[in-house]
Design a protein around this motif. Structure first.
Motif, PDB file in Angstrom:
ATOM      1  N   VAL A 195      35.599  35.076  19.722  1.00 37.05           N
ATOM      2  CA  VAL A 195      35.250  34.829  21.117  1.00 37.05           C
ATOM      3  C   VAL A 195      35.998  33.593  21.590  1.00 37.05           C
ATOM      4  O   VAL A 195      35.959  32.550  20.946  1.00 37.05           O
ATOM      5  N   THR A 196      36.676  33.725  22.701  1.00 38.45           N
ATOM      6  CA  THR A 196      37.350  32.593  23.329  1.00 38.45           C
ATOM      7  C   THR A 196      36.737  32.439  24.710  1.00 38.45           C
ATOM      8  O   THR A 196      36.933  33.288  25.576  1.00 38.45           O
ATOM      9  N   THR A 197      35.969  31.393  24.885  1.00 33.86           N
ATOM     10  CA  THR A 197      35.292  31.178  26.161  1.00 33.86           C
ATOM     11  C   THR A 197      34.975  29.706  26.355  1.00 33.86           C
ATOM     12  O   THR A 197      34.845  28.965  25.392  1.00 33.86           O
ATOM     13  N   LYS A 198      34.886  29.308  27.600  1.00 34.64           N
ATOM     14  CA  LYS A 198      34.431  27.953  27.923  1.00 34.64           C
ATOM     15  C   LYS A 198      32.985  27.987  28.403  1.00 34.64           C
ATOM     16  O   LYS A 198      32.378  26.968  28.637  1.00 34.64           O
ATOM     17  N   GLU A 199      32.446  29.198  28.548  1.00 35.82           N
ATOM     18  CA  GLU A 199      31.081  29.405  29.026  1.00 35.82           C
ATOM     19  C   GLU A 199      30.112  29.294  27.847  1.00 35.82           C
ATOM     20  O   GLU A 199      30.205  30.057  26.893  1.00 35.82           O
ATOM     21  N   PRO A 200      29.150  28.363  27.866  1.00 34.07           N
ATOM     22  CA  PRO A 200      28.244  28.172  26.726  1.00 34.07           C
ATOM     23  C   PRO A 200      27.162  29.239  26.588  1.00 34.07           C
ATOM     24  O   PRO A 200      26.485  29.301  25.564  1.00 34.07           O
ATOM     25  N   THR A 201      26.995  30.093  27.582  1.00 30.33           N
ATOM     26  CA  THR A 201      25.922  31.085  27.553  1.00 30.33           C
ATOM     27  C   THR A 201      25.960  31.951  26.300  1.00 30.33           C
ATOM     28  O   THR A 201      24.929  32.271  25.723  1.00 30.33           O
TER      29      THR A 201
END
Length: 56
Positions: free
Chosen positions: A41-47
């Motif tokens: 997973v590559t994301t800046k969203e902490p959800t």
């Protein structure tokens, strides 16, 4: 196993160093048992990582 698979690389390296890298032939008949699914997973969203946070 396909010619360019990681298993083929293991076979090649193990043949060059007998006894040091294990025996890849043990897994040939158990390919489905010796693999597992994975994902990145590559994301800046902490959800995704923090359960309980509301989605935006």
């Amino acid at each position: 196993m396909t010619r360019r698979s990681p298993a083929r690389l293991w076979e090649t390296l193990a043949a060059e160093q007998p006894g040091r890298l294990g025996d890849p032939s043990v897994f040939k008949s158990l390919i489905t048992d010796a693999t597992w699914p994975s994902f990145t997973v590559t994301t800046k969203e902490p959800t995704f990582f923090e359960p309980g946070l509301p989605a935006r």
